[in-house]
Design an enzyme around this catalytic site. Structure first.
Site, PDB file in Angstrom:
ATOM      1  N   LYS A  53       0.834  -1.210   0.000  1.00  0.00           N
ATOM      2  CA  LYS A  53       0.000   0.000   0.000  1.00  0.00           C
ATOM      3  C   LYS A  53       0.868   1.260   0.000  1.00  0.00           C
ATOM      4  O   LYS A  53       0.568   2.240  -0.691  1.00  0.00           O
ATOM      5  CB  LYS A  53      -0.937  -0.023   1.219  1.00  0.00           C
ATOM      6  CG  LYS A  53      -2.070  -1.031   1.036  1.00  0.00           C
ATOM      7  CD  LYS A  53      -2.805  -1.385   2.316  1.00  0.00           C
ATOM      8  CE  LYS A  53      -3.770  -2.535   2.024  1.00  0.00           C
ATOM      9  NZ  LYS A  53      -4.397  -3.117   3.211  1.00  0.00           N
ATOM     10  N   GLN A  97      -4.790  -2.076   9.307  1.00  0.00           N
ATOM     11  CA  GLN A  97      -4.605  -3.381   8.668  1.00  0.00           C
ATOM     12  C   GLN A  97      -5.170  -4.486   9.569  1.00  0.00           C
ATOM     13  O   GLN A  97      -4.829  -4.568  10.742  1.00  0.00           O
ATOM     14  CB  GLN A  97      -3.104  -3.613   8.399  1.00  0.00           C
ATOM     15  CG  GLN A  97      -2.794  -4.863   7.615  1.00  0.00           C
ATOM     16  CD  GLN A  97      -3.347  -4.820   6.191  1.00  0.00           C
ATOM     17  OE1 GLN A  97      -3.218  -3.832   5.488  1.00  0.00           O
ATOM     18  NE2 GLN A  97      -3.986  -5.899   5.770  1.00  0.00           N
ATOM     19  N   ASP A 120     -11.296   2.123   3.456  1.00  0.00           N
ATOM     20  CA  ASP A 120     -11.532   0.682   3.276  1.00  0.00           C
ATOM     21  C   ASP A 120     -13.019   0.397   3.061  1.00  0.00           C
ATOM     22  O   ASP A 120     -13.392  -0.691   2.631  1.00  0.00           O
ATOM     23  CB  ASP A 120     -11.070  -0.083   4.537  1.00  0.00           C
ATOM     24  CG  ASP A 120      -9.822  -0.909   4.290  1.00  0.00           C
ATOM     25  OD1 ASP A 120      -9.491  -1.153   3.105  1.00  0.00           O
ATOM     26  OD2 ASP A 120      -9.185  -1.318   5.282  1.00  0.00           O
TER      27      ASP A 120
END
Ligand code: NAD
Length: 286
Positions: A53, A97, A120
């Site tokens: 990322k 994460q 997200d």
């Protein structure tokens, strides 16, 4: 093999180029899009994902903050870090994460990310907006799947779509997005009876199970679009999808490979969500 391969790497490159162009528009207006990625603990797969990322951000001209916290981090400490980033006007996207160490409640953490920075698309507000067809951040993996299906020129409208898996991050949202595109959607899971028959009737088959080679050739309708979300590390050390590629590609019309399919598209969609977040927070159209 009869199926055409859906090239996730090429589609991801095109999607990242879109994000880079958007980032350039924002920068010309004095706005530097910024994504904060929090990694708690030492999970090796998570470390790989976070590195990816950060690399993608660099390629797209998006600033990234990589925040590492120890495995022993308490929920309060993580929530305090999120609150700090939530209040920071220079941070547009916050991503924690997953998975998190067991002392931390995942739901409490996701709830703490402000919806406008939830790139997200996992927060209840964004999930609710998606379900009701309102503007929101779409979760990256299912949104990437839709782009991949549409890249084949296949019209989703009116098709029979089958999603195997009902997780909150892949299966359920993939089903909702297909429904929003007017597919007739069936969601299969570990309690589904007649799975083979249901799958063999699918014009669009999305596999998000987490079991290597789960979808065999006899589960694929001739000419179907097969999207393989699975990432399973085999005993051979290699990555394998949920679909038996050799068998399925002999029957399907289009198929995504693993690696080089849904994975790269997921990462690219995160870049798009981040530039969108920066634009929205600054009241700029891109
Ligand atoms: P999960 O474990 O949360 O969900 C798996 C789903 O599969 C469950 O809903 C379960 O009901 C279903 N299932 C399990 N056994 C089954 C069976 N025998 N028959 C029918 N259904 C069955 O997993 P997840 O987070 O949704 O991820 C699924 C896979 O996708 C994993 O391999 C994961 O690594 C991968 N993944 C890939 C990406 C990407 O970017 N490519 C992103 C997220 C997840």
């Amino acid at each position: 093999m009869s199926a055409q391969i859906i090239d996730g790497k090429a589609l991801a490159a095109a999607t990242k180029a879109e994000a880079a162009a958007e980032a350039a528009v924002l920068k010309a207006k004095g706005i530097e899009p910024c994504l904060a990625v929090i990694l708690v603990g030492e999970n090796p797969a998570s470390q790989v994902y976070v590195r990816g990322k950060v690399k993608d951000c660099g390629e797209c001209g998006i600033k990234s903050l990589e925040l590492r916290m120890p495995e022993t981090t308490t929920q309060e400490e993580l929530l305090a870090k999120i609150a700090e980033l939530a209040a920071d006007k220079t941070v547009n996207g916050i991503l924690v994460q997953l998975p998190l160490p067991k002392q931390i409640d995942e739901h409490a953490v996701i709830d703490a990310i402000p919806p406008e920075k939830d790139v997200d698309g996992f927060s209840p507000v964004n999930v609710g907006r998606m379900q009701t067809g309102q503007p929101c951040f779409l979760p990256c993996t299912p949104a990437g799947c839709i782009r991949m299906i549409e890249s084949t020129g296949t019209k989703i409208d009116g098709k029979n779509a089958v999603v195997i898996g009902r997780s909150n991050i892949v299966g359920k949202p993939a089903a909702l997005l297909l429904l929003a595109k007017n597919a007739t959607v069936t969601v299969c899971h570990s309690h589904t009876a007649n799975l083979k028959e249901i799958c063999a009737n699918a014009d669009i088959l999305v596999a998000a199970v987490g079991r290597a080679g789960f979808v065999t050739g006899d589960m694929v309708k001739p000419g179907a679009v097969v999207i393989d979300v699975g990432i399973n590390r085999g005993a051979d050390g290699k990555l394998h999808g949920d679909v038996n590629f050799e068998e399925a590609s002999a029957v399907a019309g289009y198929i995504t490979p693993v690696p080089g399919g849904v994975g790269p598209m997921t990462r690219a969609m995160l870049m798009k969500n981040t530039t969108q977040a920066a634009a929205m927070q600054n009241g700029v159209a891109i």
